[in-house]
Scaffold this active site. Structure first.
Site, PDB file in Angstrom:
ATOM      1  CG  LEU A  65      40.681  44.156  38.058  1.00  0.00           C
ATOM      2  CD1 LEU A  65      39.259  44.761  38.671  1.00  0.00           C
ATOM      3  CD2 LEU A  65      41.080  44.867  36.945  1.00  0.00           C
ATOM      4  N   PRO A  66      44.837  44.402  40.266  1.00  0.00           N
ATOM      5  CG  PRO A  66      46.042  46.148  39.215  1.00  0.00           C
ATOM      6  CD  PRO A  66      44.654  45.505  38.934  1.00  0.00           C
ATOM      7  CB  THR A  96      45.948  38.996  45.837  1.00  0.00           C
ATOM      8  OG1 THR A  96      46.066  37.695  45.146  1.00  0.00           O
ATOM      9  CG2 THR A  96      46.148  38.839  47.179  1.00  0.00           C
ATOM     10  CE  LYS A 171      47.882  35.407  46.340  1.00  0.00           C
ATOM     11  NZ  LYS A 171      48.947  34.483  45.635  1.00  0.00           N
ATOM     12  CE  LYS A 246      48.078  42.910  46.200  1.00  0.00           C
ATOM     13  NZ  LYS A 246      47.291  42.426  45.129  1.00  0.00           N
TER      14      LYS A 246
HETATM   15  P1  NAD Z   1      48.950  43.023  36.390  1.00  0.00           P
HETATM   16  O1  NAD Z   1      49.315  44.336  36.730  1.00  0.00           O
HETATM   17  O2  NAD Z   1      50.165  42.296  35.429  1.00  0.00           O
HETATM   18  O3  NAD Z   1      47.672  42.694  35.948  1.00  0.00           O
HETATM   19  C1  NAD Z   1      46.473  43.765  36.328  1.00  0.00           C
HETATM   20  C2  NAD Z   1      45.625  43.989  35.069  1.00  0.00           C
HETATM   21  O4  NAD Z   1      44.741  44.939  35.405  1.00  0.00           O
HETATM   22  C3  NAD Z   1      46.745  45.026  34.375  1.00  0.00           C
HETATM   23  O5  NAD Z   1      46.668  44.698  32.970  1.00  0.00           O
HETATM   24  C4  NAD Z   1      45.939  46.406  34.495  1.00  0.00           C
HETATM   25  O6  NAD Z   1      46.112  47.251  33.312  1.00  0.00           O
HETATM   26  C5  NAD Z   1      44.397  45.975  34.618  1.00  0.00           C
HETATM   27  N1  NAD Z   1      43.660  47.006  35.297  1.00  0.00           N
HETATM   28  C6  NAD Z   1      43.898  47.855  36.212  1.00  0.00           C
HETATM   29  N2  NAD Z   1      42.775  48.310  36.564  1.00  0.00           N
HETATM   30  C7  NAD Z   1      41.835  48.066  35.687  1.00  0.00           C
HETATM   31  C8  NAD Z   1      40.489  48.489  35.500  1.00  0.00           C
HETATM   32  N3  NAD Z   1      39.809  49.351  36.065  1.00  0.00           N
HETATM   33  N4  NAD Z   1      39.925  47.692  34.486  1.00  0.00           N
HETATM   34  C9  NAD Z   1      40.429  46.978  33.721  1.00  0.00           C
HETATM   35  N5  NAD Z   1      41.702  46.080  33.993  1.00  0.00           N
HETATM   36  C10 NAD Z   1      42.455  47.174  34.914  1.00  0.00           C
HETATM   37  O7  NAD Z   1      49.124  41.998  37.719  1.00  0.00           O
HETATM   38  P2  NAD Z   1      48.907  40.263  37.945  1.00  0.00           P
HETATM   39  O8  NAD Z   1      50.469  40.037  38.077  1.00  0.00           O
HETATM   40  O9  NAD Z   1      48.314  39.742  36.944  1.00  0.00           O
HETATM   41  O10 NAD Z   1      48.156  40.323  39.377  1.00  0.00           O
HETATM   42  C11 NAD Z   1      46.793  40.266  39.222  1.00  0.00           C
HETATM   43  C12 NAD Z   1      46.114  39.826  40.846  1.00  0.00           C
HETATM   44  O11 NAD Z   1      46.826  38.585  41.019  1.00  0.00           O
HETATM   45  C13 NAD Z   1      46.810  40.697  41.708  1.00  0.00           C
HETATM   46  O12 NAD Z   1      46.005  40.830  42.795  1.00  0.00           O
HETATM   47  C14 NAD Z   1      47.939  39.964  42.323  1.00  0.00           C
HETATM   48  O13 NAD Z   1      48.165  40.243  43.510  1.00  0.00           O
HETATM   49  C15 NAD Z   1      47.463  38.520  42.093  1.00  0.00           C
HETATM   50  N6  NAD Z   1      48.595  37.587  41.758  1.00  0.00           N
HETATM   51  C16 NAD Z   1      49.720  37.641  40.923  1.00  0.00           C
HETATM   52  C17 NAD Z   1      50.557  36.776  40.849  1.00  0.00           C
HETATM   53  C18 NAD Z   1      51.700  36.724  40.062  1.00  0.00           C
HETATM   54  O14 NAD Z   1      52.555  35.876  40.083  1.00  0.00           O
HETATM   55  N7  NAD Z   1      51.741  37.829  39.084  1.00  0.00           N
HETATM   56  C19 NAD Z   1      50.266  35.492  41.423  1.00  0.00           C
HETATM   57  C20 NAD Z   1      49.219  35.281  42.266  1.00  0.00           C
HETATM   58  C21 NAD Z   1      48.351  36.158  42.509  1.00  0.00           C
END
Ligand code: NAD
Length: 298
Positions: A65-66, A96, A171, A246
């Site tokens: 999740l975000p 994260t 992280k 963030k």
């Molecule tokens: P993203 O926004 O693409 O995915 C998050 C998903 O969670 C979204 O699809 C959103 O609709 C969903 N969501 C939000 N609230 C929700 C809820 N209550 N119930 C169900 N689903 C819900 O983000 P991401 O890029 O996949 O990142 C996710 C996490 O991973 C973050 O914490 C980010 O910091 C971390 N991260 C991302 C990357 C990257 O390169 N994108 C790399 C490492 C870590």
């Protein structure tokens, strides 16, 4: 093979869940965005109707999740996940988030009788797709051992960093360093352009010299030097400016609360705040090179 609930199947969660499916696990997925959920259902997941539905009657639940607020909502708030888990369900939070919220979730899980691991990842969408993520974990050694077979499917380098919240601590340090590296790389390419060097030449030299880094080799912020960089795709994410901001705030909150000097982390936070406020929050973080370049945009 196990039944796994997967909550949050966006840029990262989608390919991570897909790898679990490809490995033969039965994945039950939920996301608040219907289109995002449809993608993983098309890849072979069962569609859950709520976070609690995704998490019920499974051996393990993974959240991606975000931010901290979403994680606490899902586990202990309106998502009602903790109240709907079958006895013995393993909890893996790969989002994260801040160390404090992570530790609160660990405590709530322990009170309810469940093993939990914080397991944030590094390696971006390409690493998630390839199943080569670095995963840094916090929790007991026993919980880490329980989770390892699932983590091995989603990642390549899996670390037990320590007790509850230790994965999030690692992280925050890693991403602060990545942000600082990216700003440094951007400045170096902007300067070398102004000095008249070929970008390929700078890339080849720095790759084997002391300025080399993961960011240079995998995520160079100029096009056509490495296949995996969002610069090849007009800075479509990838990893958004908002996500990087963030993570930088998480690092600076921790640094301030512990009285640790972090001047470059603070400067990176200000620069990414400016980047987001200029309307680039949904662009890849590496697009900050264009802001630093200013009017000399290519
Ligand atoms: P993203 O926004 O693409 O995915 C998050 C998903 O969670 C979204 O699809 C959103 O609709 C969903 N969501 C939000 N609230 C929700 C809820 N209550 N119930 C169900 N689903 C819900 O983000 P991401 O890029 O996949 O990142 C996710 C996490 O991973 C973050 O914490 C980010 O910091 C971390 N991260 C991302 C990357 C990257 O390169 N994108 C790399 C490492 C870590």
């Amino acid at each position: 093979m196990a039944k796994i609930g997967f909550i949050g199947v966006g840029n990262m969660g989608g390919p991570m869940a897909t790898n679990l499916i490809k490995d033969g696990h039965e994945v039950k997925a939920f996301d608040v965005v219907g289109q995002t959920l449809s993608r993983i259902v098309n890849a072979g997941a069962a569609q859950a109707s709520s976070p609690a539905d995704a998490a019920s009657d499974v051996e393990a639940v993974v959240t991606m999740l975000p931010a901290g607020q979403h994680v606490s909502d899902v586990y202990t708030g309106t998502g009602e996940v903790l109240g709907n888990l079958a006895p013995g369900t393993l909890i893996i939070d790969s989002s994260t988030i801040d160390v404090a919220t992570s530790r609160e979730m660990h405590a709530a899980a322990a009170d309810a009788g469940f093993d939990m691991l914080d397991a944030p990842v590094s390696g971006g969408v390409t690493g998630a797709e390839a199943g080569t993520l670095t995963i840094m974990c916090g929790g007991s050694a026993e919980t880490f051992a329980r989770a390892k077979p699932y983590l091995d499917v989603m990642g390549k380098n899996i670390f037990h960093a320590g007790g509850p919240g230790a994965g999030q601590a690692a992280k925050a340090c890693n991403n602060m360093l990545l942000a600082i590296n990216m700003i440094g790389l951007s400045e170096a390419f902007n300067l070398s352009d102004a000095l008249g060097l070929e970008r390929q030449t700078l890339f080849d030299i720095v790759s084997t010299a002391s300025g080399g880094s993961w960011a240079l080799s995998n995520y160079t912020p100029v096009p056509e030097l490495v296949p995996t960089t969002p610069a090849n795709n007009n800075f479509n994410p990838g990893f958004t400016g908002a996500m990087m901001l963030k993570d930088l705030k998480l690092s600076q909150d921790a640094a301030q609360s512990l009285d640790v000097s972090s001047p470059l982390g603070a400067a990176a936070t200000m620069l990414f705040s400016l980047y987001c406020n200029e309307g680039h929050d949904a662009d890849d973080f590496s697009g900050i090179i264009r802001m630093l370049r200013g009017k000399k945009v290519d």
